[in-house]
Write a protein that holds these residues in place. Sequence first.
Motif, PDB file in Angstrom:
ATOM      1  N   ILE A  39      26.670  52.120  24.674  1.00 40.19           N
ATOM      2  CA  ILE A  39      27.175  50.752  24.782  1.00 40.19           C
ATOM      3  C   ILE A  39      27.564  50.457  26.235  1.00 40.19           C
ATOM      4  CG2 ILE A  39      28.946  49.143  24.006  1.00 40.19           C
ATOM      5  CD1 ILE A  39      26.910  49.980  21.865  1.00 40.19           C
ATOM      6  N   ARG A  40      27.089  49.333  26.747  1.00 43.15           N
ATOM      7  CA  ARG A  40      27.338  48.971  28.145  1.00 43.15           C
ATOM      8  C   ARG A  40      28.210  47.732  28.301  1.00 43.15           C
ATOM      9  NH1 ARG A  40      22.570  51.126  27.145  1.00 43.15           N
ATOM     10  NH2 ARG A  40      21.821  52.838  28.451  1.00 43.15           N
ATOM     11  N   LYS A  41      28.367  46.970  27.231  1.00 43.53           N
ATOM     12  CA  LYS A  41      29.193  45.760  27.264  1.00 43.53           C
ATOM     13  C   LYS A  41      30.083  45.740  26.025  1.00 43.53           C
ATOM     14  CE  LYS A  41      25.498  43.049  29.451  1.00 43.53           C
ATOM     15  NZ  LYS A  41      24.610  41.854  29.297  1.00 43.53           N
ATOM     16  N   GLY A  42      30.950  44.725  25.969  1.00 41.96           N
ATOM     17  CA  GLY A  42      31.746  44.527  24.766  1.00 41.96           C
ATOM     18  C   GLY A  42      33.206  44.918  24.872  1.00 41.96           C
ATOM     19  N   ARG A  43      33.616  45.425  26.043  1.00 44.48           N
ATOM     20  CA  ARG A  43      35.036  45.730  26.221  1.00 44.48           C
ATOM     21  C   ARG A  43      35.826  44.422  26.359  1.00 44.48           C
ATOM     22  NH1 ARG A  43      36.072  50.596  24.153  1.00 44.48           N
ATOM     23  NH2 ARG A  43      34.745  52.225  25.036  1.00 44.48           N
ATOM     24  N   VAL A  44      37.132  44.487  26.137  1.00 44.37           N
ATOM     25  CA  VAL A  44      37.980  43.298  26.183  1.00 44.37           C
ATOM     26  C   VAL A  44      38.078  42.785  27.614  1.00 44.37           C
ATOM     27  CG1 VAL A  44      40.317  42.417  25.789  1.00 44.37           C
ATOM     28  CG2 VAL A  44      39.298  44.048  24.176  1.00 44.37           C
ATOM     29  N   THR A  45      37.818  41.504  27.791  1.00 39.85           N
ATOM     30  CA  THR A  45      37.916  40.874  29.106  1.00 39.85           C
ATOM     31  C   THR A  45      39.289  40.226  29.267  1.00 39.85           C
ATOM     32  OG1 THR A  45      37.099  38.718  28.363  1.00 39.85           O
ATOM     33  CG2 THR A  45      35.437  40.374  28.990  1.00 39.85           C
ATOM     34  N   GLU A  46      39.603  39.808  30.484  1.00 38.38           N
ATOM     35  CA  GLU A  46      40.884  39.146  30.740  1.00 38.38           C
ATOM     36  C   GLU A  46      41.004  37.867  29.915  1.00 38.38           C
ATOM     37  OE1 GLU A  46      43.687  39.887  32.415  1.00 38.38           O
ATOM     38  OE2 GLU A  46      42.816  41.882  32.595  1.00 38.38           O
ATOM     39  N   LEU A  47      39.895  37.170  29.728  1.00 33.53           N
ATOM     40  CA  LEU A  47      39.886  35.945  28.934  1.00 33.53           C
ATOM     41  C   LEU A  47      40.249  36.215  27.477  1.00 33.53           C
ATOM     42  CD1 LEU A  47      39.164  32.899  28.623  1.00 33.53           C
ATOM     43  CD2 LEU A  47      36.816  33.628  28.149  1.00 33.53           C
ATOM     44  N   GLN A  48      39.828  37.363  26.965  1.00 35.75           N
ATOM     45  CA  GLN A  48      40.016  37.693  25.556  1.00 35.75           C
ATOM     46  C   GLN A  48      41.353  38.379  25.272  1.00 35.75           C
ATOM     47  OE1 GLN A  48      36.657  40.266  25.037  1.00 35.75           O
ATOM     48  NE2 GLN A  48      35.163  38.603  24.981  1.00 35.75           N
ATOM     49  N   LYS A  49      41.962  38.940  26.290  1.00 37.85           N
ATOM     50  CA  LYS A  49      43.103  39.839  26.116  1.00 37.85           C
ATOM     51  C   LYS A  49      44.281  39.195  25.384  1.00 37.85           C
ATOM     52  CE  LYS A  49      45.719  43.232  28.835  1.00 37.85           C
ATOM     53  NZ  LYS A  49      47.024  42.994  28.186  1.00 37.85           N
ATOM     54  N   GLU A  50      44.717  38.030  25.797  1.00 32.86           N
ATOM     55  CA  GLU A  50      45.902  37.406  25.195  1.00 32.86           C
ATOM     56  C   GLU A  50      45.693  37.131  23.710  1.00 32.86           C
ATOM     57  OE1 GLU A  50      48.792  33.465  25.738  1.00 32.86           O
ATOM     58  OE2 GLU A  50      47.135  33.828  27.137  1.00 32.86           O
ATOM     59  N   TYR A  51      44.509  36.634  23.366  1.00 39.32           N
ATOM     60  CA  TYR A  51      44.227  36.310  21.962  1.00 39.32           C
ATOM     61  C   TYR A  51      44.239  37.568  21.099  1.00 39.32           C
ATOM     62  CZ  TYR A  51      41.785  34.577  17.842  1.00 39.32           C
ATOM     63  OH  TYR A  51      41.453  34.255  16.546  1.00 39.32           O
ATOM     64  N   LEU A  52      43.566  38.604  21.547  1.00 41.88           N
ATOM     65  CA  LEU A  52      43.486  39.832  20.762  1.00 41.88           C
ATOM     66  C   LEU A  52      44.817  40.581  20.715  1.00 41.88           C
ATOM     67  CD1 LEU A  52      39.961  41.185  21.803  1.00 41.88           C
ATOM     68  CD2 LEU A  52      40.612  40.052  19.669  1.00 41.88           C
ATOM     69  N   ASP A  53      45.517  40.630  21.836  1.00 39.57           N
ATOM     70  CA  ASP A  53      46.790  41.360  21.882  1.00 39.57           C
ATOM     71  C   ASP A  53      47.798  40.782  20.896  1.00 39.57           C
ATOM     72  OD1 ASP A  53      45.660  42.909  23.792  1.00 39.57           O
ATOM     73  OD2 ASP A  53      46.958  42.274  25.442  1.00 39.57           O
ATOM     74  N   SER A  54      47.748  39.484  20.684  1.00 36.98           N
ATOM     75  CA  SER A  54      48.716  38.835  19.798  1.00 36.98           C
ATOM     76  C   SER A  54      48.502  39.204  18.334  1.00 36.98           C
ATOM     77  CB  SER A  54      48.631  37.314  19.950  1.00 36.98           C
ATOM     78  OG  SER A  54      47.392  36.819  19.443  1.00 36.98           O
ATOM     79  N   ALA A  55      47.329  39.749  17.994  1.00 37.75           N
ATOM     80  CA  ALA A  55      47.012  40.072  16.592  1.00 37.75           C
ATOM     81  C   ALA A  55      46.828  41.564  16.351  1.00 37.75           C
ATOM     82  CB  ALA A  55      45.756  39.313  16.174  1.00 37.75           C
ATOM     83  N   LYS A  56      47.143  42.407  17.328  1.00 38.05           N
ATOM     84  CA  LYS A  56      46.962  43.845  17.152  1.00 38.05           C
ATOM     85  C   LYS A  56      47.745  44.352  15.954  1.00 38.05           C
ATOM     86  CE  LYS A  56      45.850  45.491  21.824  1.00 38.05           C
ATOM     87  NZ  LYS A  56      46.357  46.268  22.982  1.00 38.05           N
ATOM     88  N   LEU A  57      47.117  45.217  15.172  1.00 34.77           N
ATOM     89  CA  LEU A  57      47.755  45.800  13.991  1.00 34.77           C
ATOM     90  C   LEU A  57      48.065  47.269  14.233  1.00 34.77           C
ATOM     91  CD1 LEU A  57      48.724  45.521  11.079  1.00 34.77           C
ATOM     92  CD2 LEU A  57      46.350  45.907  10.322  1.00 34.77           C
ATOM     93  N   ASN A  58      47.027  48.111  14.179  1.00 33.59           N
ATOM     94  CA  ASN A  58      47.195  49.551  14.392  1.00 33.59           C
ATOM     95  C   ASN A  58      46.041  50.100  15.216  1.00 33.59           C
ATOM     96  OD1 ASN A  58      49.507  49.895  12.589  1.00 33.59           O
ATOM     97  ND2 ASN A  58      48.057  49.561  10.907  1.00 33.59           N
ATOM     98  N   GLU A  64      36.187  60.953  15.319  1.00 34.90           N
ATOM     99  CA  GLU A  64      36.613  61.341  16.668  1.00 34.90           C
ATOM    100  C   GLU A  64      37.126  60.153  17.478  1.00 34.90           C
ATOM    101  OE1 GLU A  64      33.326  63.273  18.500  1.00 34.90           O
ATOM    102  OE2 GLU A  64      33.332  64.993  17.146  1.00 34.90           O
ATOM    103  N   GLN A  65      37.117  58.961  16.899  1.00 34.44           N
ATOM    104  CA  GLN A  65      37.458  57.773  17.663  1.00 34.44           C
ATOM    105  C   GLN A  65      38.810  57.191  17.258  1.00 34.44           C
ATOM    106  OE1 GLN A  65      35.502  57.453  20.049  1.00 34.44           O
ATOM    107  NE2 GLN A  65      33.757  58.615  19.273  1.00 34.44           N
ATOM    108  N   HIS A  66      39.416  56.477  18.193  1.00 32.09           N
ATOM    109  CA  HIS A  66      40.624  55.707  17.934  1.00 32.09           C
ATOM    110  C   HIS A  66      40.217  54.231  17.875  1.00 32.09           C
ATOM    111  CE1 HIS A  66      42.297  59.503  19.466  1.00 32.09           C
ATOM    112  NE2 HIS A  66      43.334  59.225  18.684  1.00 32.09           N
ATOM    113  N   ILE A  67      40.418  53.638  16.704  1.00 33.26           N
ATOM    114  CA  ILE A  67      39.896  52.306  16.426  1.00 33.26           C
ATOM    115  C   ILE A  67      41.022  51.273  16.398  1.00 33.26           C
ATOM    116  CG2 ILE A  67      38.588  50.896  14.792  1.00 33.26           C
ATOM    117  CD1 ILE A  67      36.964  53.154  16.109  1.00 33.26           C
ATOM    118  N   GLN A  68      40.864  50.216  17.188  1.00 33.12           N
ATOM    119  CA  GLN A  68      41.852  49.139  17.223  1.00 33.12           C
ATOM    120  C   GLN A  68      41.608  48.165  16.078  1.00 33.12           C
ATOM    121  OE1 GLN A  68      44.621  48.448  19.524  1.00 33.12           O
ATOM    122  NE2 GLN A  68      44.986  47.209  17.677  1.00 33.12           N
ATOM    123  N   SER A  69      42.650  47.936  15.279  1.00 32.85           N
ATOM    124  CA  SER A  69      42.563  46.969  14.192  1.00 32.85           C
ATOM    125  C   SER A  69      43.431  45.752  14.484  1.00 32.85           C
ATOM    126  CB  SER A  69      42.980  47.607  12.866  1.00 32.85           C
ATOM    127  OG  SER A  69      44.331  48.013  12.908  1.00 32.85           O
TER     128      SER A  69
END
Length: 280
Positions: A39-58, A64-69
Amino acid sequence: MKKVIQKAMPLVYGKYLNVLATVNPRKAAKVGFDIFCTIRKGRVTELQKEYLDSAKLNVEKVGEQHIQSYRWPGTKETVLLMHGWESNTYRWRNLIKFLQEKDFNIIAFDAPAHGYSTGKMLHVPLYAETTRHFITKYQPDYVVAHSIGGMTILFDHYQHPESKVKKIVTVGSPCEFQQFINHYQALLKFNAKVKAAMDQRLKQEFGFHIHEFSSAKFVSNNTKKGLLFHDKLDLQVPHTESIRVHEHWQGSKLVLTEGLGHSMHQDGVNEQIVSFLEES
């Protein structure tokens, strides 16, 4: 110069795989598959950060992975959202607004190697393993999935027909894995020996040959209610892929659009998704 190098790199990889396959086919298959899944793209951008951070669960450990919900709470049925290739949960922001207005309980997660989740590679069986974790834990009533997410949820239900999920919506999703491999081969110009080695590796690791990994096969005995969206002008996944799935999925409805593209964020699409979920 940078663009020239980027354009030439696939051919360099292809020539390397061709040479490697003559001396070590198994290694050529591994390298070829790893390149395909990186995977080369798809990480959280500065534009997306505020929206996603406000809804973080666990942050949940899956394999082997740590998954953001994420969660947008509601009192009605639970909807699980699954994004596509080189994307993340932010892609659902428009649909989430419509679902919140109807008070649905919304769960989502970033696939491995996407968004805030760890990892470097993704393929459908890995995505399905992560999906199964969230279905088991949160018991969603409905699943809405985009692109490769759609193929993943159909594969999951092929493996787990006892699933309590009642309805599935796919948007711009592929049917045949064979098509992706053919495109990959055309891009890198690797030979038939490399492709045969990759096919053998897939069979040994996942139990499927390339031509056997098909959403049409996965839905042949699917008893869930399904709604498939696809745009006739989709440049990434041909709309004929959803037509093929629909033909093999007895309980599905197909909606073809024209000019909405691959992502299909439009209000009209979101309104139809919500209406489908609300139907008795």
